[in-house]
Scaffold this active site. Structure first.
Site, PDB file in Angstrom:
ATOM      1  N   VAL A   9       0.938  -1.331   0.170  1.00 48.66           N
ATOM      2  CA  VAL A   9       0.425   0.135   0.125  1.00 48.66           C
ATOM      3  C   VAL A   9       0.711   1.341  -0.297  1.00 48.66           C
ATOM      4  CG1 VAL A   9      -0.539   0.024   2.047  1.00 48.66           C
ATOM      5  CG2 VAL A   9      -2.021   1.395   0.971  1.00 48.66           C
ATOM      6  N   HIS A 156       9.217   3.208 -19.907  1.00 48.47           N
ATOM      7  CA  HIS A 156       9.414   3.276 -18.426  1.00 48.47           C
ATOM      8  C   HIS A 156       9.982   4.391 -17.663  1.00 48.47           C
ATOM      9  CE1 HIS A 156       6.160   0.118 -19.514  1.00 48.47           C
ATOM     10  NE2 HIS A 156       5.808   0.667 -18.230  1.00 48.47           N
ATOM     11  N   LYS A 160      11.688   1.006 -13.132  1.00 51.11           N
ATOM     12  CA  LYS A 160      11.414  -0.525 -12.910  1.00 51.11           C
ATOM     13  C   LYS A 160      11.674  -1.093 -12.887  1.00 51.11           C
ATOM     14  CE  LYS A 160       7.712  -2.434 -16.080  1.00 51.11           C
ATOM     15  NZ  LYS A 160       7.211  -2.942 -15.687  1.00 51.11           N
TER      16      LYS A 160
HETATM   17  P1  NAD Z   1       6.856  -0.198  -5.914  1.00 54.37           P
HETATM   18  O1  NAD Z   1       8.305  -0.673  -5.598  1.00 54.37           O
HETATM   19  O2  NAD Z   1       6.120   1.223  -5.986  1.00 54.37           O
HETATM   20  O3  NAD Z   1       5.689  -1.005  -4.826  1.00 54.37           O
HETATM   21  C1  NAD Z   1       6.036  -1.883  -4.407  1.00 54.37           C
HETATM   22  C2  NAD Z   1       5.976  -2.479  -3.347  1.00 54.37           C
HETATM   23  O4  NAD Z   1       5.168  -3.832  -2.576  1.00 54.37           O
HETATM   24  C3  NAD Z   1       6.639  -1.448  -1.817  1.00 54.37           C
HETATM   25  O5  NAD Z   1       5.735  -0.237  -1.391  1.00 54.37           O
HETATM   26  C4  NAD Z   1       7.224  -2.631  -1.207  1.00 54.37           C
HETATM   27  O6  NAD Z   1       7.302  -1.972  -0.424  1.00 54.37           O
HETATM   28  C5  NAD Z   1       5.891  -3.437  -0.652  1.00 54.37           C
HETATM   29  N1  NAD Z   1       6.470  -4.406  -0.596  1.00 54.37           N
HETATM   30  C6  NAD Z   1       6.816  -5.660  -1.356  1.00 54.37           C
HETATM   31  N2  NAD Z   1       6.933  -6.560  -0.344  1.00 54.37           N
HETATM   32  C7  NAD Z   1       5.560  -7.152   0.748  1.00 54.37           C
HETATM   33  C8  NAD Z   1       5.627  -7.650   1.654  1.00 54.37           C
HETATM   34  N3  NAD Z   1       5.746  -8.386   1.791  1.00 54.37           N
HETATM   35  N4  NAD Z   1       4.268  -6.797   2.144  1.00 54.37           N
HETATM   36  C9  NAD Z   1       4.019  -5.963   1.968  1.00 54.37           C
HETATM   37  N5  NAD Z   1       4.704  -5.201   0.772  1.00 54.37           N
HETATM   38  C10 NAD Z   1       5.951  -5.369   0.119  1.00 54.37           C
HETATM   39  O7  NAD Z   1       6.659  -0.326  -7.265  1.00 54.37           O
HETATM   40  P2  NAD Z   1       5.475   0.065  -8.454  1.00 54.37           P
HETATM   41  O8  NAD Z   1       5.561   0.641  -9.619  1.00 54.37           O
HETATM   42  O9  NAD Z   1       4.140   0.262  -7.429  1.00 54.37           O
HETATM   43  O10 NAD Z   1       4.961  -1.772  -8.929  1.00 54.37           O
HETATM   44  C11 NAD Z   1       4.828  -2.899  -8.233  1.00 54.37           C
HETATM   45  C12 NAD Z   1       4.486  -3.950  -9.235  1.00 54.37           C
HETATM   46  O11 NAD Z   1       3.756  -3.718 -10.145  1.00 54.37           O
HETATM   47  C13 NAD Z   1       5.240  -4.033 -10.632  1.00 54.37           C
HETATM   48  O12 NAD Z   1       5.462  -5.878 -10.540  1.00 54.37           O
HETATM   49  C14 NAD Z   1       4.646  -3.398 -11.260  1.00 54.37           C
HETATM   50  O13 NAD Z   1       5.440  -3.991 -12.706  1.00 54.37           O
HETATM   51  C15 NAD Z   1       3.526  -3.568 -11.730  1.00 54.37           C
HETATM   52  N6  NAD Z   1       2.844  -2.812 -12.189  1.00 54.37           N
HETATM   53  C16 NAD Z   1       1.720  -3.666 -13.033  1.00 54.37           C
HETATM   54  C17 NAD Z   1       0.958  -2.779 -13.553  1.00 54.37           C
HETATM   55  C18 NAD Z   1      -0.706  -3.187 -14.522  1.00 54.37           C
HETATM   56  O14 NAD Z   1      -1.776  -2.728 -14.504  1.00 54.37           O
HETATM   57  N7  NAD Z   1      -0.769  -4.381 -14.130  1.00 54.37           N
HETATM   58  C19 NAD Z   1       0.391  -0.876 -13.517  1.00 54.37           C
HETATM   59  C20 NAD Z   1       2.132  -0.720 -12.923  1.00 54.37           C
HETATM   60  C21 NAD Z   1       3.007  -1.112 -12.432  1.00 54.37           C
END
Ligand code: NAD
Length: 268
Positions: A9, A156, A160
């Site tokens: 979150v 991106h 990323k």
């Molecule tokens: P980010 O690094 O900003 O966020 C990931 C979060 O997960 C971090 O806050 C981290 O602390 C948290 N996290 C890690 N381990 C955890 C755990 N065990 N428990 C709870 N939280 C935990 O990354 P982001 O830019 O938000 O992207 C996250 C993922 O979503 C990536 O794989 C990205 O490629 C993907 N993404 C997908 C879409 C889609 O439409 N499907 C769009 C954007 C991003």
């Protein structure tokens, strides 16, 4: 009303998802999960996301809110997502997975849960990208075997961690499938040095990582004399977040199964 919990979150997508749930009349914020031991444990997730206090505190384990939510939205990292998927299967929860960058083993693990849990798994949750996949199918069928070279180019932000993007791979897969090709055989992910001219059937991938680009994808169909480019540009993470919340509401009423955004948007 679908009770939604958001894992990761405090992340870029996590915070955007809080905003998206807030804006969705049929969904309510039921919990937010941060990394185990995070200093943000106990913080109000509304405040974390910049929408003001909502009275929902961040926790650092799913067990702590097991009775509070119906659907988990997970945009984190492959290992984290697989553990959460197992939790949801065990506790009869639904899950929406946006995490990208899974390897073949991890994808097989994810798939092994298809009979045990209702999940929506999509590398890109935006309505526009999912419509673009339809357009690509049409373009590939019309052009791919008629001497048009196919290349996928994606850009991106600098943070990323996986490449090429899950969306670029999905676009490549859609094109390949429409032409009875496979990315295993025809995907070209690297061209360095004296790599020779391209072959007719290869599907090439190129990646840009720079600044704060939210996500851009182009599939190029090029032949002598003309070039067609189908492009999608995301200008805000809200497009992914809104799609994910729509998927959460949709999957809340579904039986166990592995679904994608094409199912959610009835594009199949
Ligand atoms: P980010 O690094 O900003 O966020 C990931 C979060 O997960 C971090 O806050 C981290 O602390 C948290 N996290 C890690 N381990 C955890 C755990 N065990 N428990 C709870 N939280 C935990 O990354 P982001 O830019 O938000 O992207 C996250 C993922 O979503 C990536 O794989 C990205 O490629 C993907 N993404 C997908 C879409 C889609 O439409 N499907 C769009 C954007 C991003």
């Amino acid at each position: 009303m679908t009770r939604v919990a958001i894992v990761g979150v405090a992340g870029r997508m996590g915070r955007t998802l809080v905003n998206a749930v807030e804006q969705e009349a049929g969904a309510t914020l039921a919990g937010g999960i941060v990394e185990p031991g995070s200093s943000l444990t106990g913080a109000d997730i509304g405040e974390l996301a910049g929408v003001g206090k909502r009275g929902v505190k961040a926790v650092d384990s799913l067990e702590a809110i097991v009775d509070d939510f119906d659907v988990l939205i997970d945009f984190t990292a492959p290992q984290v997502t697989l553990a959460n998927l197992a939790f949801c299967a065990k506790h009869g929860k639904r899950i929406v997975i946006g995490t990208t960058g899974m390897n073949d083993d991890q994808l097989a693990q994810l798939d092994s849960y298809r009979d045990d849990v209702g999940m929506v798994f999509a590398p890109n949750m935006s309505v526009g990208v999912n419509l673009t996949l339809k357009l690509l199918e049409t373009a590939a069928k019309a052009l791919g075997d008629e001497g048009y070279d196919i290349e996928v180019i994606e850009s991106h932000h600098r943070h990323k961690v996986d490449s090429p993007s899950g969306t670029a791979i999905k676009m490549g897969e859609v094109v390949a499938k429409s032409l009875d090709r496979t990315l295993k055989e025809h995907g070209v992910f690297e061209r360095v040095g004296q790599c020779g001219p391209r072959t007719d059937k290869e599907i090439g991938f190129a990646t840009v990582r720079a600044g704060d680009i939210v996500g851009e994808h182009t599939v190029m169909f090029a032949t002598e004399g003309e070039r067609i480019e189908i492009t999608h540009k995301a200008s805000s993470r809200m497009t992914f977040a809104k799609g994910a919340v729509r998927a959460a509401r949709w999957v809340a009423g579904k039986e166990s199964g592995r679904y994608d955004m094409q199912d959610v948007l009835a594009l199949k």
